[in-house]
Design a protein around this motif. Structure first.
Motif, mmCIF file in Angstrom:
data_model
loop_
_atom_site.group_PDB
_atom_site.id
_atom_site.type_symbol
_atom_site.label_atom_id
_atom_site.label_comp_id
_atom_site.label_asym_id
_atom_site.label_seq_id
_atom_site.Cartn_x
_atom_site.Cartn_y
_atom_site.Cartn_z
ATOM 1 N N GLY A 1 42.470 44.794 21.510
ATOM 2 C CA GLY A 1 43.057 45.940 22.192
ATOM 3 C C GLY A 1 42.744 45.993 23.676
ATOM 4 N N SER A 2 41.751 45.197 24.141
ATOM 5 C CA SER A 2 41.408 45.265 25.570
ATOM 6 C C SER A 2 42.417 44.478 26.388
ATOM 7 N N THR A 21 37.459 50.237 26.792
ATOM 8 C CA THR A 21 35.999 50.270 26.637
ATOM 9 C C THR A 21 35.350 50.272 28.024
HETATM 10 P P1 FAD Z 1 38.112 44.115 21.784
HETATM 11 O O1 FAD Z 1 39.173 44.119 22.813
HETATM 12 O O2 FAD Z 1 38.083 42.990 20.821
HETATM 13 O O3 FAD Z 1 36.693 44.251 22.489
HETATM 14 C C1 FAD Z 1 35.477 43.985 21.800
HETATM 15 C C2 FAD Z 1 34.327 44.052 22.812
HETATM 16 O O4 FAD Z 1 34.526 43.081 23.832
HETATM 17 C C3 FAD Z 1 34.217 45.403 23.530
HETATM 18 O O5 FAD Z 1 32.860 45.757 23.639
HETATM 19 C C4 FAD Z 1 34.801 45.146 24.913
HETATM 20 O O6 FAD Z 1 34.216 45.977 25.915
HETATM 21 C C5 FAD Z 1 34.445 43.689 25.118
HETATM 22 N N1 FAD Z 1 35.398 43.037 26.029
HETATM 23 C C6 FAD Z 1 36.708 42.828 25.833
HETATM 24 N N2 FAD Z 1 37.243 42.216 26.898
HETATM 25 C C7 FAD Z 1 36.241 42.017 27.785
HETATM 26 C C8 FAD Z 1 36.156 41.430 29.071
HETATM 27 N N3 FAD Z 1 37.221 40.889 29.664
HETATM 28 N N4 FAD Z 1 34.954 41.407 29.685
HETATM 29 C C9 FAD Z 1 33.850 41.947 29.088
HETATM 30 N N5 FAD Z 1 33.888 42.501 27.870
HETATM 31 C C10 FAD Z 1 35.055 42.546 27.226
HETATM 32 N N6 FAD Z 1 44.691 51.857 20.007
HETATM 33 C C11 FAD Z 1 45.988 52.163 20.182
HETATM 34 O O7 FAD Z 1 46.717 51.395 20.769
HETATM 35 N N7 FAD Z 1 46.509 53.345 19.729
HETATM 36 C C12 FAD Z 1 45.738 54.244 19.088
HETATM 37 O O8 FAD Z 1 46.231 55.289 18.721
HETATM 38 C C13 FAD Z 1 44.365 53.955 18.867
HETATM 39 N N8 FAD Z 1 43.565 54.806 18.179
HETATM 40 C C14 FAD Z 1 42.271 54.477 17.957
HETATM 41 C C15 FAD Z 1 41.471 55.327 17.204
HETATM 42 C C16 FAD Z 1 40.159 55.000 16.945
HETATM 43 C C17 FAD Z 1 39.325 55.915 16.113
HETATM 44 C C18 FAD Z 1 39.609 53.797 17.462
HETATM 45 C C19 FAD Z 1 38.177 53.418 17.203
HETATM 46 C C20 FAD Z 1 40.395 52.948 18.207
HETATM 47 C C21 FAD Z 1 41.734 53.279 18.453
HETATM 48 N N9 FAD Z 1 42.565 52.415 19.168
HETATM 49 C C22 FAD Z 1 43.877 52.729 19.370
HETATM 50 C C23 FAD Z 1 42.103 51.106 19.566
HETATM 51 C C24 FAD Z 1 41.281 51.094 20.856
HETATM 52 O O9 FAD Z 1 42.069 51.363 21.976
HETATM 53 C C25 FAD Z 1 40.642 49.713 20.911
HETATM 54 O O10 FAD Z 1 39.689 49.653 19.854
HETATM 55 C C26 FAD Z 1 39.991 49.424 22.235
HETATM 56 O O11 FAD Z 1 40.949 49.334 23.264
HETATM 57 C C27 FAD Z 1 39.184 48.106 22.178
HETATM 58 O O12 FAD Z 1 39.951 47.077 21.639
HETATM 59 P P2 FAD Z 1 39.395 46.186 20.392
HETATM 60 O O13 FAD Z 1 38.947 47.119 19.334
HETATM 61 O O14 FAD Z 1 40.426 45.203 20.018
HETATM 62 O O15 FAD Z 1 38.133 45.478 20.983
#
Ligand code: FAD
Ligand code: MFK
Length: 465
Positions: free
Chosen positions: A158-159, A391
């Motif tokens: 999601g990032s 994040t």
């Molecule tokens: P990842 O992108 O896989 O990140 C994992 C870790 O890696 C994090 O600690 C991050 O900081 C770190 N990281 C990633 N990239 C980098 C970088 N370049 N440099 C350093 N560190 C990095 N999303 C939606 O689109 N719509 C929604 O309605 C929605 N609702 C949500 C509701 C809940 C309760 C939760 C928990 C999440 C929801 N999300 C939603 C998703 C949320 O936006 C994502 O979880 C968030 O953006 C992080 O993406 P990921 O979980 O894929 O983590």
């Protein structure tokens, strides 16, 4: 033959509908047996073998929808009764309402973001669906009030949505698109509309990878007549907190959608939505801190009080700038400041909320750990603020990108703003100096915080006040 045709009787999920049977089983079976048996009986297929994608929400959740509309939780910002101050009016009300809203603040944040996106896009003539949606997102009439989802995150991450989005958009002859993909987190899945990202397929079936291949789409979750827009609610997430809020994985299986803005500019086009949802995130973080302070009479260490007040001020100041921008009154400095503050504000307030609320719980001793005090839910729900809407790491990178793009001018804007604010304060000189010290310390804290989050040495950036 006459005009009246009796509609075919509908048989929905016979177990979900059967409250008596459910309650009886719950009464006589142990919890763990019940869980397994319910999972079996609830499998969502109707009597004709079709999957029934019905999201059943509680009456309390639906009442919150109505209250949010009537209270103008989105509308206040767009009615502009008080011009640029309307935004501040709305966020001040959100501070009071948010911690009591059972997380209805989440759909409201996204609905507000969607309204801002539509309004700032200037596309309501070109795409009348957007005009119709805007009216519903900003109404105070609960029967017409729509909420919006923001579907960005996919299974691969999601990032970095630019790299991780697999959803494709297939052009149709009538100018619309059909979306095929899997959205991994969709919060407030009972939304009426959603903005989502996808890659447009060319006639050869190829798509452009990376961020430049992403376009923004508008979709309605139900088509005319109430049928699902080819969406499958695959499962609801079982979450640490925010349990009041339905968050599902959604399969888009040919959902009809409309391109918003220019093809390939999806991230930039959705950014006004991010600005508003991140503002809400920070406001709600500050509001949760305020709530625990109000609840905790003994909680009076100076440091934490300053933290809470500082976070509230950051949120309010960002809202004031959003108000100026949407009223067309923002100067170049205001716009730069907003771009900078939006990331810092969201990341800092979300982190502090977890720390402050944890301290707050402790101040109640054992009672702070007991569910029926209503206190632990604040901590559980605050944790998500650091994750969704970007994040801490990702927002730190965003901040660096802004610093890189705009250059040192942006830091000058910050220090000039602080200096001019201080000179306007009706304070004696000694007070002025102590306020200046305080603000300089806070700014240094924020910068240090961002640098630490990025693994940099904090002393490499000096902040002048
Ligand atoms: P990842 O992108 O896989 O990140 C994992 C870790 O890696 C994090 O600690 C991050 O900081 C770190 N990281 C990633 N990239 C980098 C970088 N370049 N440099 C350093 N560190 C990095 N999303 C939606 O689109 N719509 C929604 O309605 C929605 N609702 C949500 C509701 C809940 C309760 C939760 C928990 C999440 C929801 N999300 C939603 C998703 C949320 O936006 C994502 O979880 C968030 O953006 C992080 O993406 P990921 O979980 O894929 O983590
Ligand atoms: C109670 C409160 C509740 C609040 C609601 C919570 C519900 C939960 C909802 C969600 O979690 S929704 C999912 C939220 N997901 C994210 O926030 C994604 C996090 N990742 C990022 O923010 C990344 O930085 C990003 C995906 C934006 C990076 O993508 P790119 O394609 O690498 O972006 P890039 O190249 O930096 O920017 C592309 C363009 O967009 C640039 O414009 P130009 O092309 O004109 O130069 C950027 O300037 C612009 N842009 C990017 N971020 C922006 C922005 N513009 C303004 N503001 C921003 N924040």
């Amino acid at each position: 033959r006459g005009a009246f045709f009796q509609p075919r009787p509908q048989l929905y999920n016979t177990f979900v509908e059967d409250v008596f049977l459910r309650q009886y089983l719950q009464r006589v079976m142990p919890v763990e047996v019940c869980e397994e048996v319910f999972a079996d009986l609830e499998r969502k297929y109707n009597a004709w073998g079709e999957k029934v994608d019905e999201l059943v929400t509680s009456s309390a959740w639906r009442t919150l929808h109505d209250i949010a509309a009537e209270e103008g939780m989105v509308a206040i910002a767009y009615e502009r009764k008080h011009a640029q101050w309307s935004r501040l009016h709305q966020v001040a009300k959100t501070i009071l309402w948010g911690p009591s809203s059972a997380l209805y603040s989440c759909p409201i944040a996204m609905t507000d973001g969607a309204a801002m996106l539509i309004e700032s896009s200037g596309l309501t003539q070109e795409l009348p669906q957007l005009g119709k949606a805007f009216a519903r997102l900003t109404t105070r009439d609960p029967t017409n009030f729509w909420t919006s989802g923001q579907w960005m995150t996919e299974r691969r991450g999601g990032s970095d949505v630019g790299q991780s989005t697999d959803t494709v958009a297939v052009p149709q002859e009538d100018g619309s698109y059909r979306l095929y993909g899997y959205k991994w987190f969709t919060s407030a899945t009972d939304a009426d509309i959603a903005f989502t990202l996808a890659r447009v397929q060319d006639p050869q079936g190829l798509v452009t990878p990376g961020s430049r291949g992403l376009s923004l789409f508008y979709l309605e979750t139900r088509l005319g007549g109430g049928a699902h827009n080819s969406l499958e609610l695959v499962r609801l997430k079982d979450k640490l907190g925010t349990r009041q809020l339905p968050t599902a994985e959604v399969l888009l299986d040919g959902s009809t959608a409309h391109l918003v803005g220019t093809e390939g500019r999806g991230v930039a086009t959705i950014s006004p939505m991010l600005t508003v949802t991140r503002l809400h995130n920070s406001i709600i973080s500050a509001a949760y801190m305020r709530r625990i302070l109000q609840l905790s009479r003994d909680y009076s260490t100076r440091r934490t009080v300053v933290e809470t007040r500082g976070c509230t001020l950051l949120g309010l100041e960002t809202a004031r700038l959003v108000g100026l921008k949407e009223a067309g009154l923002a100067t170049k400095s205001d716009t730069l400041l907003l771009r900078l503050l939006n990331s810092i504000n969201k990341l800092y307030t979300a982190k502090q909320a977890v720390a402050v609320i944890s301290e707050g719980l402790e101040s109640f001793g054992g009672a702070g750990y007991l569910e029926d005090t209503g206190l632990p839910v604040l901590l559980r729900d605050a944790q998500v603020g650091t994750i969704w809407e970007g994040t801490t790491n990702v927002l730190s990178l965003d901040l660096l990108r802004v610093l890189q793009k705009v250059g040192p001018e942006i830091l000058e804007v910050v220090t000039d703003t602080v200096k001019s604010r201080l000179s306007r304060l009706p304070l004696a000189r000694c007070q002025l100096e102590s306020e200046a010290d305080l603000i300089r310390d806070r700014m240094q804290d924020v910068v240090t915080f961002v640098l630490r989050a990025m693994g940099e040495e904090p002393q490499c950036l000096e902040v002048a006040a």
